[in-house]
Design a protein around this motif. Sequence first.
Motif, PDB file in Angstrom:
ATOM      1  N   TYR A 284       3.443 -23.911  -0.984  1.00 11.99           N
ATOM      2  CA  TYR A 284       2.076 -23.396  -1.059  1.00 11.99           C
ATOM      3  C   TYR A 284       1.503 -23.719  -2.432  1.00 11.99           C
ATOM      4  N   GLU A 285       0.319 -24.338  -2.432  1.00 17.04           N
ATOM      5  CA  GLU A 285      -0.318 -24.661  -3.707  1.00 17.04           C
ATOM      6  C   GLU A 285      -1.822 -24.559  -3.551  1.00 17.04           C
ATOM      7  N   ASN A 286      -2.467 -24.330  -4.664  1.00 12.81           N
ATOM      8  CA  ASN A 286      -3.904 -24.157  -4.705  1.00 12.81           C
ATOM      9  C   ASN A 286      -4.478 -25.238  -5.610  1.00 12.81           C
ATOM     10  N   LEU A 287      -5.216 -26.186  -5.031  1.00  6.52           N
ATOM     11  CA  LEU A 287      -5.720 -27.316  -5.804  1.00  6.52           C
ATOM     12  C   LEU A 287      -6.614 -26.834  -6.937  1.00  6.52           C
ATOM     13  N   GLY A 288      -6.343 -27.361  -8.126  1.00  8.29           N
ATOM     14  CA  GLY A 288      -7.155 -27.024  -9.283  1.00  8.29           C
ATOM     15  C   GLY A 288      -6.685 -25.800 -10.035  1.00  8.29           C
ATOM     16  N   THR A 289      -5.704 -25.088  -9.498  1.00 10.31           N
ATOM     17  CA  THR A 289      -5.179 -23.913 -10.189  1.00 10.31           C
ATOM     18  C   THR A 289      -3.702 -23.755  -9.857  1.00 10.31           C
ATOM     19  N   ALA A 290      -2.990 -22.983 -10.648  1.00 13.53           N
ATOM     20  CA  ALA A 290      -1.559 -22.776 -10.440  1.00 13.53           C
ATOM     21  C   ALA A 290      -1.304 -21.349  -9.981  1.00 13.53           C
ATOM     22  N   LEU A 291      -0.174 -21.138  -9.350  1.00 10.19           N
ATOM     23  CA  LEU A 291       0.195 -19.826  -8.820  1.00 10.19           C
ATOM     24  C   LEU A 291       1.155 -19.117  -9.773  1.00 10.19           C
ATOM     25  N   VAL A 292       1.035 -17.801  -9.822  1.00  8.26           N
ATOM     26  CA  VAL A 292       1.855 -17.029 -10.760  1.00  8.26           C
ATOM     27  C   VAL A 292       2.624 -15.897 -10.091  1.00  8.26           C
ATOM     28  N   SER A 293       2.373 -15.633  -8.809  1.00  3.74           N
ATOM     29  CA  SER A 293       3.047 -14.524  -8.129  1.00  3.74           C
ATOM     30  C   SER A 293       2.986 -14.748  -6.632  1.00  3.74           C
ATOM     31  N   CYS A 294       3.847 -14.041  -5.897  1.00  2.54           N
ATOM     32  CA  CYS A 294       3.892 -14.226  -4.449  1.00  2.54           C
ATOM     33  C   CYS A 294       4.504 -13.004  -3.775  1.00  2.54           C
ATOM     34  N   GLY A 295       4.277 -12.905  -2.473  1.00  2.00           N
ATOM     35  CA  GLY A 295       4.853 -11.818  -1.695  1.00  2.00           C
ATOM     36  C   GLY A 295       4.613 -12.018  -0.212  1.00  2.00           C
ATOM     37  N   TRP A 296       5.306 -11.239   0.614  1.00  2.00           N
ATOM     38  CA  TRP A 296       5.220 -11.322   2.069  1.00  2.00           C
ATOM     39  C   TRP A 296       4.402 -10.165   2.618  1.00  2.00           C
ATOM     40  N   PHE A 297       3.698 -10.421   3.710  1.00  2.00           N
ATOM     41  CA  PHE A 297       3.114  -9.324   4.456  1.00  2.00           C
ATOM     42  C   PHE A 297       4.210  -8.661   5.287  1.00  2.00           C
ATOM     43  N   PRO A 298       4.097  -7.355   5.522  1.00  2.00           N
ATOM     44  CA  PRO A 298       5.163  -6.625   6.220  1.00  2.00           C
ATOM     45  C   PRO A 298       5.505  -7.167   7.600  1.00  2.00           C
ATOM     46  N   ASP A 299       4.547  -7.800   8.275  1.00  2.00           N
ATOM     47  CA  ASP A 299       4.846  -8.338   9.598  1.00  2.00           C
ATOM     48  C   ASP A 299       5.484  -9.720   9.544  1.00  2.00           C
ATOM     49  N   GLY A 300       5.630 -10.302   8.344  1.00  3.36           N
ATOM     50  CA  GLY A 300       6.269 -11.600   8.186  1.00  3.36           C
ATOM     51  C   GLY A 300       5.433 -12.778   8.637  1.00  3.36           C
ATOM     52  N   LYS A 301       4.155 -12.553   8.971  1.00  3.34           N
ATOM     53  CA  LYS A 301       3.320 -13.632   9.496  1.00  3.34           C
ATOM     54  C   LYS A 301       2.460 -14.310   8.439  1.00  3.34           C
ATOM     55  N   GLY A 302       2.506 -13.806   7.227  1.00  3.18           N
ATOM     56  CA  GLY A 302       1.684 -14.393   6.178  1.00  3.18           C
ATOM     57  C   GLY A 302       2.242 -14.090   4.804  1.00  3.18           C
ATOM     58  N   VAL A 303       1.730 -14.837   3.800  1.00  6.78           N
ATOM     59  CA  VAL A 303       2.147 -14.635   2.417  1.00  6.78           C
ATOM     60  C   VAL A 303       0.901 -14.495   1.553  1.00  6.78           C
ATOM     61  N   PHE A 304       1.049 -13.880   0.398  1.00  6.98           N
ATOM     62  CA  PHE A 304      -0.052 -13.765  -0.546  1.00  6.98           C
ATOM     63  C   PHE A 304       0.419 -14.252  -1.907  1.00  6.98           C
TER      64      PHE A 304
END
Length: 506
Positions: A302-322
Amino acid sequence: MARTFIIDEMVGSRGLIRRDEFVKIITSALYSLGYGKAGALLEEESQIKLHPSSVTSFMQLVLEGKWDDSITILREFGLSPETKKCATFVILEQKYLEHLQSGNTKDALLTLRNEISPLCINTNRVHQLAACLVSHSQIIIPSTETIFVSSRQEILENLQKLLPAEVIVPERRLEQLVEQALDRQRESCVFHNILDSGLSLYIDHRCESHQIPSENIQVLQAHGGEVWYVQFSHNGKYLASAATDRMTLKSGRVCLKHLLAGHNKLVCTVSWSPDDSQLLTCGLEEVVRRWDVQSGKCLHVYENLGTALVSCGWFPDGKGVFCGATDKSICIWYLDGREEECWRGHRTLQTSEMAITNDGKSLLSLCQDSAIVFLDRQAKFERLIEEDQAITSFSLSKDSKFLLVNLANEEIHLWSLEGDFKVICTNKGHKRSRFVVRSCFGGIEQGFIASGSEDSQVYIWHRSTGELLLTLPGHSGAVNCVSWNPCNLHMMASASDDRNVIIWGC
């Protein structure tokens, strides 16, 4: 259909408990709690009778007040002379008092003179009984038939306490054993008071030092650099650790499972999927990778063009990430990488501090040096959790009702997230001057707080009182992160600049 049972003589992890006595105590507890059918079924299935027929007859005779017959059976139990004499005294005393109550002073006198006195025990008590012949005011004698029966039940319970367990199981023996265990725990445990709907409830978190993971049982030396982050999986079977050299995944007691390589920068945080089959790792201002735990393969980047990521986590249902990004936005992705939602603005800092509530409805992120934003995704509502000191890290409780906030001034604040957000406890003692030090909840009902420290120790407090319970030496460098096993409550891991991960146990 005939069934044959093979019963081991001793049970328990240490082989110290006789199986028949153990079953009898459980059966007795079932009967005393009113579960007669369950007690009878246990007797039938185990083929271990609570009492032999002679004991059952003895108990019935006592309740019916047939004192002479009960003493006759008592003599058949093979008791020691002293026990037999004491039990006989208890029975005869009741016989004497009931004669007095019915006005039969002649039989009472004969019982005292011919049966009680020859036992030659408890002389003072015999004198008190004799005085009752002169004045009833010196002893309270029941005056109704109902109290009579209760008195006999009381006598039976006294006899059960007096006679050996192999003869008759004492009434409420299991409750007594549990109460004794709790009393011993109270001597060394900290109990806390919770007000709930006006009721005062005392909860024992079993905080005896031998029940807190305080023994260094294993040192993991798979890393070649400082270990910044460590996290147990939800099922407690795996442990992920992130260091300046690489990402590792461990399982068992505790052996290396995978080395996860692929990030170009240091791994700053990890997050387990709800079912523990996958793992997210976030490089420091880089990308987020999703791994398969069994194979160790990277499933998605997972990457965001033009910016970098600094943290991550799962949604409780396992169907998505933030993920949190360096442009201070929060992005939500489906597993395949499609963007579901993005919150832009001053909602994140260049730090790996993010969390999601267990219902998936709210996100928490460090948005200012001294403030955490609480985002309600459905109501699009934001609240701030503000401190007067710089926040270095935070941790959300399993039930999402409490938040641990580590501050630059060497304090850890426990916030309540119910109703009006407020600090309910402050934990002090650990050291922090330069690095990010992380804390966590742990133990039974997450009743403890553990934290790393720059003085190379692990600190453990009682959650409700803030009392410092233990400091655990073992590392030779700053302890950056701790993780309490959510399933094996007697296991904890700590990560340090000394390049080691220590597994703590009891």
